[in-house]
Write a protein that holds these residues in place. Structure first.
Motif, mmCIF file in Angstrom:
data_model
loop_
_atom_site.group_PDB
_atom_site.id
_atom_site.type_symbol
_atom_site.label_atom_id
_atom_site.label_comp_id
_atom_site.label_asym_id
_atom_site.label_seq_id
_atom_site.Cartn_x
_atom_site.Cartn_y
_atom_site.Cartn_z
ATOM 1 N N THR A 195 132.388 41.884 -60.119
ATOM 2 C CA THR A 195 133.521 41.074 -59.672
ATOM 3 C C THR A 195 133.506 40.925 -58.156
ATOM 4 O O THR A 195 133.754 39.831 -57.626
ATOM 5 N N THR A 196 133.208 42.006 -57.461
ATOM 6 C CA THR A 196 133.119 41.934 -56.001
ATOM 7 C C THR A 196 132.024 40.960 -55.582
ATOM 8 O O THR A 196 132.220 40.139 -54.677
ATOM 9 N N ALA A 197 130.864 41.009 -56.249
ATOM 10 C CA ALA A 197 129.766 40.093 -55.917
ATOM 11 C C ALA A 197 130.191 38.640 -56.128
ATOM 12 O O ALA A 197 129.933 37.770 -55.301
ATOM 13 N N GLU A 198 130.876 38.405 -57.227
ATOM 14 C CA GLU A 198 131.289 37.027 -57.536
ATOM 15 C C GLU A 198 132.399 36.567 -56.582
ATOM 16 O O GLU A 198 132.475 35.400 -56.211
ATOM 17 N N HIS A 199 133.246 37.506 -56.161
ATOM 18 C CA HIS A 199 134.348 37.176 -55.252
ATOM 19 C C HIS A 199 133.834 36.901 -53.840
ATOM 20 O O HIS A 199 134.335 36.026 -53.147
ATOM 21 N N PHE A 201 130.375 36.297 -52.990
ATOM 22 C CA PHE A 201 129.195 35.439 -52.844
ATOM 23 C C PHE A 201 129.041 34.441 -53.987
ATOM 24 O O PHE A 201 128.045 33.755 -54.068
ATOM 25 N N GLY A 202 129.992 34.385 -54.913
ATOM 26 C CA GLY A 202 129.833 33.509 -56.067
ATOM 27 C C GLY A 202 130.973 32.515 -56.181
ATOM 28 O O GLY A 202 131.476 32.003 -55.178
ATOM 29 N N GLU A 203 131.440 32.313 -57.402
ATOM 30 C CA GLU A 203 132.467 31.292 -57.628
ATOM 31 C C GLU A 203 133.844 31.707 -57.116
ATOM 32 O O GLU A 203 134.748 30.891 -57.041
ATOM 33 N N GLY A 204 134.008 32.989 -56.808
ATOM 34 C CA GLY A 204 135.321 33.459 -56.362
ATOM 35 C C GLY A 204 135.548 33.350 -54.865
ATOM 36 O O GLY A 204 136.616 33.709 -54.381
ATOM 37 N N VAL A 205 134.552 32.855 -54.118
ATOM 38 C CA VAL A 205 134.680 32.833 -52.650
ATOM 39 C C VAL A 205 135.956 32.115 -52.211
ATOM 40 O O VAL A 205 136.223 30.995 -52.646
ATOM 41 N N GLY A 206 136.730 32.778 -51.387
ATOM 42 C CA GLY A 206 137.923 32.162 -50.825
ATOM 43 C C GLY A 206 139.126 32.175 -51.757
ATOM 44 O O GLY A 206 140.212 31.786 -51.366
ATOM 45 N N ALA A 207 138.943 32.618 -53.011
ATOM 46 C CA ALA A 207 140.076 32.602 -53.951
ATOM 47 C C ALA A 207 141.003 33.781 -53.674
ATOM 48 O O ALA A 207 140.550 34.913 -53.538
ATOM 49 N N GLU A 208 142.301 33.500 -53.594
ATOM 50 C CA GLU A 208 143.315 34.542 -53.447
ATOM 51 C C GLU A 208 143.316 35.434 -54.690
ATOM 52 O O GLU A 208 143.525 36.633 -54.611
ATOM 53 N N SER A 209 143.116 34.809 -55.832
ATOM 54 C CA SER A 209 143.063 35.568 -57.079
ATOM 55 C C SER A 209 141.933 35.004 -57.932
ATOM 56 O O SER A 209 141.598 33.817 -57.841
ATOM 57 N N PHE A 210 141.375 35.858 -58.758
ATOM 58 C CA PHE A 210 140.124 35.522 -59.405
ATOM 59 C C PHE A 210 139.883 36.533 -60.515
ATOM 60 O O PHE A 210 140.262 37.691 -60.393
ATOM 61 N N GLY A 222 137.184 42.094 -64.445
ATOM 62 C CA GLY A 222 137.535 42.468 -63.078
ATOM 63 C C GLY A 222 138.538 41.471 -62.554
ATOM 64 O O GLY A 222 138.402 40.274 -62.778
ATOM 65 N N LEU A 223 139.572 41.969 -61.874
ATOM 66 C CA LEU A 223 140.667 41.110 -61.414
ATOM 67 C C LEU A 223 140.837 41.249 -59.908
ATOM 68 O O LEU A 223 140.925 42.370 -59.397
ATOM 69 N N VAL A 224 140.919 40.130 -59.221
ATOM 70 C CA VAL A 224 141.271 40.126 -57.805
ATOM 71 C C VAL A 224 142.632 39.456 -57.684
ATOM 72 O O VAL A 224 142.823 38.344 -58.184
ATOM 73 N N VAL A 225 143.599 40.164 -57.094
ATOM 74 C CA VAL A 225 144.938 39.582 -56.878
ATOM 75 C C VAL A 225 145.305 39.815 -55.413
ATOM 76 O O VAL A 225 145.116 40.916 -54.894
ATOM 77 N N GLY A 226 145.796 38.762 -54.746
ATOM 78 C CA GLY A 226 146.121 38.900 -53.330
ATOM 79 C C GLY A 226 144.894 39.278 -52.517
ATOM 80 O O GLY A 226 145.002 40.001 -51.535
ATOM 81 N N GLY A 227 143.719 38.794 -52.941
ATOM 82 C CA GLY A 227 142.484 39.057 -52.209
ATOM 83 C C GLY A 227 141.894 40.432 -52.436
ATOM 84 O O GLY A 227 140.841 40.753 -51.898
ATOM 85 N N ARG A 228 142.563 41.278 -53.244
ATOM 86 C CA ARG A 228 142.059 42.645 -53.448
ATOM 87 C C ARG A 228 141.795 42.950 -54.911
ATOM 88 O O ARG A 228 142.517 42.491 -55.795
ATOM 89 N N ALA A 317 145.279 34.775 -67.936
ATOM 90 C CA ALA A 317 145.810 33.597 -67.240
ATOM 91 C C ALA A 317 147.334 33.550 -67.321
ATOM 92 O O ALA A 317 148.012 33.245 -66.338
ATOM 93 N N ASN A 318 147.902 33.874 -68.499
ATOM 94 C CA ASN A 318 149.357 33.830 -68.669
ATOM 95 C C ASN A 318 150.053 34.895 -67.825
ATOM 96 O O ASN A 318 151.147 34.666 -67.299
ATOM 97 N N LEU A 319 149.434 36.070 -67.698
ATOM 98 C CA LEU A 319 150.093 37.171 -67.009
ATOM 99 C C LEU A 319 149.868 37.120 -65.502
ATOM 100 O O LEU A 319 150.792 37.338 -64.720
ATOM 101 N N VAL A 320 148.637 36.857 -65.084
ATOM 102 C CA VAL A 320 148.276 37.015 -63.669
ATOM 103 C C VAL A 320 148.050 35.673 -62.975
ATOM 104 O O VAL A 320 148.230 35.560 -61.760
ATOM 105 N N GLY A 321 147.647 34.649 -63.734
ATOM 106 C CA GLY A 321 147.434 33.328 -63.149
ATOM 107 C C GLY A 321 146.359 33.260 -62.090
ATOM 108 O O GLY A 321 146.605 32.763 -60.991
#
Lengths: 384, 384
Positions: A195-199, A201-210, A222-228, A317-321
């Protein structure tokens, strides 16, 4: 931590991370992006340039009315340092050497007859040596090794508390791997590493949540919320495999019934395909071949599995968006059999605008897990 | 924003919020808690003391070896400013006047014959007048009104985009309410408002992550992760009511089947109780009375509903891992019928250590929704 720096100021960490994941980028854009003054950006970038981690690219000429001074974007010097990443599975070690931008320079594997910790560590030492000896440049530039293991991992201490597939309990992996390799070692849960790699260097770059959902023997997230990265107050997070989606579904190893993993994990698929076809010797490859040949009972097993995964993803998606969700994993080598049913289950169960969340569904290239492990060691540069 | 201050420095906001939610607290403890120098805390507290929002309590005598200077803890002056909060439901307005610590000073209701926006706004103006006229002190000390509405609310603009229970679409509620009341108005989704109240002044105080699940006509969830309310990149978050938990369950108004809300929402319970008893005129109160009297079919309806809620809560714990979860809502007036089944469903479906997450299950006192609305207007003091 960077070798030459003491404790890093937060601005230095922020500038390094932003240039690493979003660069090349001008100082002006960096200042806007990070909410810092341009003076603070210049000051934070200076030691990173001096240490050779960042460089200034040639100024891009700007012409026309209103153009200011030509901007000299900051960029990462990707070859400034190299990193080894190794994923440890129950029957194999997969290793890569990456640069600072997590680009793979070389890779290698080793079969593991038994995942006994002593044997794994001996093999790990040899694999790392092979990787670092494969090019004269590698060893002098490498100080860090990232390890990824499935299960319950304490990243802070590098202890593997429990790894069901490896049958490990309380293995002090970091300590032992540092002794054998002489490198600074980081240990992380494999799905979090990916998840860290994708966040970064992959499709998650720049996403606040992913979110990243992995499909294979287990179904993880793996969940990223608020950039973490979300790690869970009680040590559990991202357990999409144990979201319940059918009270009358098959029994799960967790003790419940009808969990996503009990319907869509590799073991569950083989079990259901054997029942559906009446062939107790069927392997996963057989089930895939049967389904691809159009066998209705085999196809139905993959359809149900894909639907359960889609329903679990809709729960995320419903819970965390999250801004976007990537679905990957070795299980998606049978991508063609899963994909339409994952999408259908997701669309049915996603609530309102949650259905707008973009879903990328794709197989996981072989070395991605090891690259994830390397990314965690790159991250450790600034986390220390 | 505070009336006398310009734009607040981040440290001022942090100090105010920490003293409000965790005070009384010494400057030394504040500095440690916020990662600030004690000089920065003293500087940030000064304007808040001057404006009368904070006060210094008498020094607590410290004796014994190693005791330093006596500490003078900082505390909120709760009566410095008052706030009106109103929850708008389909058939009723519920209003409160609160102090800065969200303690309710008075409350009032108004029945709504029709939830037409014009009528609601007229009634709202009268309700606010009644509340503020009920004590000579109230009007001069009140500048802010918080409104809570179920559905899709844009907090930034104060627009109610869609509220199914009110049958509203695109109502510029903030603008219209400001015109009628002359107060500064904040509009928020009701579940999010309640979550903020519980996070700041209830069981969520100090929790890095926290979830509030509301049980009633709808089943909702507010999530705090990394200290911040999760709002969802596509405008949807916390939709626990539409986590799918039974593919053969009853049809849901969202178009899917077997969602938590389709099994456990008030309407679903009445529907299932009518079917189970063969009495098409049964009300919710009848169903509760029957179940309490031991009627097996009625009891089974509440058992299944509680189990579905518990399974949905386990999905929250498995995916996000909040430090604690509070389950409340007007539906929990039938608390005794739900609670054991919520706990059983949660324990069965929570994965590993996720089952350690403490669950508080309790009915929701009448004015809590309105108090949540007031809390959002308190929060707006520092959010501006």
């Amino acid at each position: 931590m960077f070798p030459e720096a003491g404790v890093l100021a937060p601005a230095v960490t922020a500038v390094f991370t932003a240039v690493l994941t979003e660069g090349p980028i001008s100082r002006v854009a960096l200042a806007r992006r990070l909410g810092l003054s341009s003076g603070a950006v210049t000051k934070a970038a200076r030691p990173l340039i001096e240490m050779g981690y960042l460089e200034e690219l040639a100024a891009t000429e700007r012409t026309g009315p209103g153009a200011g001074r030509p901007a000299s974007p900051l960029a990462i010097r990707a070859d400034r340092e190299l990193f080894v990443g190794v994923k440890i599975t129950g029957d194999e070690l997969i290793g890569v050497v990456c640069d600072l931008r997590a680009q793979v320079r070389t890779s290698a594997h080793r079969r593991l007859p038994v995942p006994d910790p002593d044997q794994v560590l001996t093999q790990l030492g040899e694999l790392v040596d092979d990787l670092l000896d494969s090019h004269a440049d590698y060893r002098p530039r490498t100080r860090r090794l990232g390890l990824a293991v499935s299960g319950d991992v304490d990243r802070t201490t590098g202890l593997v508390r429990y790894s069901p597939f490896l049958r490990w309990r309380d293995v002090p992996l970091r300590e032992r791997a540092e002794k054998i390799t002489g490198l600074t070692v980081t240990v992380e849960n494999d799905v979090k590493a990916l998840t860290t790699a994708e966040h970064w260097f992959g499709e998650g770059v720049g996403a606040e949540s992913f979110a990243l959902v992995t499909v294979g023997a287990g179904i993880g997230c793996g969940l990223v919320v608020g950039g973490r990265l979300v790690s869970g107050s009680h040590g559990v997070a991202g357990e999409i495999g144990h979201v319940g989606c059918d009270p009358n579904g098959p029994a799960c190893h967790c003790g419940s019934r009808g969990c996503v993993e009990a319907i869509a994990g590799t073991g569950a698929i083989v079990r259901q395909a054997r029942e559906a076809t009446g062939r107790p010797e069927l392997t996963l490859a057989d089930a895939v071949a049967l389904a691809r040949a159009g066998d209705p009972p085999a196809r139905a097993v993959f359809a149900r599995a894909g639907d359960a995964i889609g329903s679990g993803i809709a729960a995320v998606a419903n819970l965390v968006g999250p801004a976007r969700i990537v679905v990957s994993g070795e299980g998606l080598s049978a991508y063609d059999l899963f994909e339409p049913h994952i999408r259908a289950g997701f669309q049915r169960q996603a609530f309102g605008a949650a259905a707008d969340c973009p879903l990328s569904i794709r197989p996981l290239p072989f070395e991605e897990w090891a690259r994830g492990a390397a990314t965690v060691s790159i991250k450790a540069l600034v986390d220390a």
